[in-house]
Design an enzyme around this catalytic site. Structure first.
Site, PDB file in Angstrom:
ATOM      1  N   LYS A  45      52.910  32.652  14.693  1.00 31.25           N
ATOM      2  CA  LYS A  45      52.567  33.169  15.900  1.00 31.25           C
ATOM      3  C   LYS A  45      50.812  33.661  15.381  1.00 31.25           C
ATOM      4  O   LYS A  45      50.688  34.144  14.423  1.00 31.25           O
ATOM      5  CB  LYS A  45      53.000  34.355  16.541  1.00 31.25           C
ATOM      6  CG  LYS A  45      52.388  35.158  17.369  1.00 31.25           C
ATOM      7  CD  LYS A  45      52.222  34.347  18.873  1.00 31.25           C
ATOM      8  CE  LYS A  45      51.094  35.142  20.012  1.00 31.25           C
ATOM      9  NZ  LYS A  45      50.305  33.987  20.377  1.00 31.25           N
ATOM     10  N   ASN A  69      51.028  29.467  30.035  1.00 27.17           N
ATOM     11  CA  ASN A  69      51.063  31.016  29.213  1.00 27.17           C
ATOM     12  C   ASN A  69      49.501  31.578  29.045  1.00 27.17           C
ATOM     13  O   ASN A  69      48.529  30.634  29.002  1.00 27.17           O
ATOM     14  CB  ASN A  69      51.661  30.957  27.940  1.00 27.17           C
ATOM     15  CG  ASN A  69      50.908  30.816  26.720  1.00 27.17           C
ATOM     16  OD1 ASN A  69      50.071  31.549  26.441  1.00 27.17           O
ATOM     17  ND2 ASN A  69      50.400  29.432  26.293  1.00 27.17           N
ATOM     18  N   VAL A  71      49.414  34.503  26.997  1.00 25.45           N
ATOM     19  CA  VAL A  71      49.797  35.596  26.247  1.00 25.45           C
ATOM     20  C   VAL A  71      48.625  36.523  25.818  1.00 25.45           C
ATOM     21  O   VAL A  71      48.741  37.713  25.565  1.00 25.45           O
ATOM     22  CB  VAL A  71      50.763  35.063  24.937  1.00 25.45           C
ATOM     23  CG1 VAL A  71      51.159  36.274  23.959  1.00 25.45           C
ATOM     24  CG2 VAL A  71      52.145  34.306  25.690  1.00 25.45           C
ATOM     25  N   ASN A  99      48.234  30.742  11.516  1.00 26.89           N
ATOM     26  CA  ASN A  99      47.300  30.338  12.348  1.00 26.89           C
ATOM     27  C   ASN A  99      46.376  31.718  12.798  1.00 26.89           C
ATOM     28  O   ASN A  99      47.078  33.007  12.947  1.00 26.89           O
ATOM     29  CB  ASN A  99      48.239  30.055  13.548  1.00 26.89           C
ATOM     30  CG  ASN A  99      47.289  29.845  14.903  1.00 26.89           C
ATOM     31  OD1 ASN A  99      46.750  30.537  15.388  1.00 26.89           O
ATOM     32  ND2 ASN A  99      47.331  28.459  15.392  1.00 26.89           N
ATOM     33  N   CYS A 129      42.087  28.878  21.499  1.00 30.69           N
ATOM     34  CA  CYS A 129      42.838  29.602  22.342  1.00 30.69           C
ATOM     35  C   CYS A 129      42.057  29.826  23.923  1.00 30.69           C
ATOM     36  O   CYS A 129      40.843  30.317  23.926  1.00 30.69           O
ATOM     37  CB  CYS A 129      43.076  31.126  21.827  1.00 30.69           C
ATOM     38  SG  CYS A 129      43.998  32.038  23.055  1.00 30.69           S
ATOM     39  N   ILE A 190      47.166  18.725  20.258  1.00 30.65           N
ATOM     40  CA  ILE A 190      46.380  19.523  21.116  1.00 30.65           C
ATOM     41  C   ILE A 190      46.893  21.027  21.272  1.00 30.65           C
ATOM     42  O   ILE A 190      48.027  21.117  21.387  1.00 30.65           O
ATOM     43  CB  ILE A 190      46.014  18.745  22.495  1.00 30.65           C
ATOM     44  CG1 ILE A 190      47.160  18.516  23.352  1.00 30.65           C
ATOM     45  CG2 ILE A 190      45.321  17.643  22.430  1.00 30.65           C
ATOM     46  CD1 ILE A 190      47.002  18.010  24.678  1.00 30.65           C
ATOM     47  N   ASN A 191      45.829  21.705  21.324  1.00 26.47           N
ATOM     48  CA  ASN A 191      46.026  23.236  22.073  1.00 26.47           C
ATOM     49  C   ASN A 191      46.446  22.934  23.471  1.00 26.47           C
ATOM     50  O   ASN A 191      46.553  21.900  24.026  1.00 26.47           O
ATOM     51  CB  ASN A 191      45.116  24.512  21.802  1.00 26.47           C
ATOM     52  CG  ASN A 191      45.549  25.615  21.765  1.00 26.47           C
ATOM     53  OD1 ASN A 191      46.509  25.938  22.367  1.00 26.47           O
ATOM     54  ND2 ASN A 191      45.105  26.629  20.928  1.00 26.47           N
ATOM     55  N   GLY A 216      54.018  21.776  27.117  1.00 29.39           N
ATOM     56  CA  GLY A 216      55.521  20.949  27.495  1.00 29.39           C
ATOM     57  C   GLY A 216      55.139  19.571  27.877  1.00 29.39           C
ATOM     58  O   GLY A 216      54.079  18.990  27.566  1.00 29.39           O
ATOM     59  N   THR A 265      56.840  24.108  22.878  1.00 37.19           N
ATOM     60  CA  THR A 265      57.500  24.167  23.923  1.00 37.19           C
ATOM     61  C   THR A 265      59.008  23.866  24.260  1.00 37.19           C
ATOM     62  O   THR A 265      59.763  24.696  24.856  1.00 37.19           O
ATOM     63  CB  THR A 265      56.737  23.907  25.225  1.00 37.19           C
ATOM     64  OG1 THR A 265      55.331  24.518  24.944  1.00 37.19           O
ATOM     65  CG2 THR A 265      57.115  24.288  26.513  1.00 37.19           C
TER      66      THR A 265
HETATM   67  C1  SIN Z   1      48.005  32.956  23.430  1.00 36.18           C
HETATM   68  O1  SIN Z   1      48.706  33.792  22.581  1.00 36.18           O
HETATM   69  O2  SIN Z   1      47.105  33.151  24.301  1.00 36.18           O
HETATM   70  C2  SIN Z   1      48.288  31.493  23.069  1.00 36.18           C
HETATM   71  C3  SIN Z   1      47.571  31.161  21.808  1.00 36.18           C
HETATM   72  C4  SIN Z   1      46.633  29.789  22.047  1.00 36.18           C
HETATM   73  O3  SIN Z   1      46.751  29.189  22.874  1.00 36.18           O
HETATM   74  O4  SIN Z   1      45.915  29.312  21.283  1.00 36.18           O
END
Ligand code: SIN
Length: 303
Positions: A45, A69, A71, A99, A129, A190-191, A216, A265
């Site tokens: 994470k 998301n 997050v 990461n 991000c 890709i992100n 996904g 995902t």
């Molecule tokens: C996040 O924790 O918001 C996701 C991380 C990311 O998309 O790089």
């Protein structure tokens, strides 16, 4: 059985399948249900220099064929990760990929130094991000900013450095070239794709942060196209990700140009997804009498 060994950015991987950052925590929950040494690597994470609580909820929204998301990089901070999580991760017999996200170039460099000293196998630099205001995608959408983060991390790191690219740009190949020129040992892509959902009754965005990152199966064809474009632009190895949920998807991503792949995902629906993807790759290689998985990378036959 086909040989799955891959050397990626100088690091030996016993399979080309790793789990993507943000979808596997620090491995503990999954470690209770299967032998994590069956993975090529675990990308942990996303870490920041200081602990973060992340964004307020709701921060996950379902979509057809994927999730959104925001997050916001919830994590305990790099020092607690090194103290409390890394010792466990290092017992697992698989590559550990840290990461990292920073608000400044200096923060990225400081984390890279700490994590190298602590003995991770590879550093993935998240310049993409979409869910935080400072840093995040801002570094990943400009060639100059992406290159300066890469240079700083390369100076500080004593392990190979992989830069994670955002799809939320006009030309991902030019960002890939910029980070390669700045010394990156590999790229991952890709992100997530920036998205939004609105509750039509309240007329409010479903996510408290208004927007979030889409991942996904919905993003898979976009990821394949971008991996293919980046393969043609750079010589450094590629970790391909974005919507992979089957062995066939992984093979497709490798034909487009990925040296290794990350499953993300899909793990939320099936915690064994990365193992099933690995088994699917083996089946494909055996059916096509291919001895080593490295033989398929970039081998798409264009029309
Ligand atoms: C996040 O924790 O918001 C996701 C991380 C990311 O998309 O790089």
């Amino acid at each position: 059985m086909a040989d799955l060994n891959v050397t990626f950015a100088g690091v030996p991987f016993k399979t080309p399948v790793v789990v993507a950052s943000g979808t596997f925590g620090f491995g503990r929950e999954y470690g209770e249900i299967f032998d994590l040494s069956r993975l090529g690597g675990i990308c942990v994470k996303g870490l920041t220099l200081r602990p973060r609580l992340g964004n307020p909820p709701p921060r996950i929204a379902e979509t057809p064929m994927g999730i959104l998301n925001s997050v916001g990089l919830q994590n305990p901070g790099v020092d607690r990760f090194i103290e409390e999580e890394l010792p466990y991760l290092k017992t697992l017999g698989t590559n550990i990929i840290a990461n990292i996200s920073g608000e400044t170039v200096e923060e990225y460099a400081e984390m890279a130094e700490k994590l190298s000293d602590a003995g991770v196998d590879l550093i993935e630099v998240n310049i993409s991000c979409p869910n935080v205001k400072a840093g995040g995608a801002a570094f990943g959408t400009s060639c100059d900013a992406a290159a300066s983060v890469t240079r700083a991390v390369k100076r500080a790191a004593r392990v190979p450095v992989m830069v994670k690219l955002t799809p939320n740009v006009t030309d991902i190949a030019e960002i890939a070239r910029a980070v390669e020129d700045a010394g990156a040992d590999a790229v991952s892509l890709i992100n997530t794709l920036l998205g939004m959902r609105i509750d039509i009754n309240t007329r409010r965005p479903v996510l408290k942060n208004n927007t979030g990152g889409l991942s996904g199966p919905a993003v898979f064809p976009v990821a394949v196209r971008m991996v293919w474009q980046v393969r043609r632009a750079v010589k450094i190895p590629i970790c391909g990700m974005g919507g992979i949920s089957t062995g066939e998807d992984a093979v497709e991503m490798m034909l487009a140009g990925a040296d290794i792949v990350a499953v993300g995902t899909a793990l939320f629906r099936d915690p064994f997804a990365a193992i099933r993807v690995t088994e699917g790759i083996v089946r494909y290689l055996d059916e096509h009498q291919i001895e080593n998985v490295t033989e398929i990378t970039g081998k798409v036959l264009l029309n």
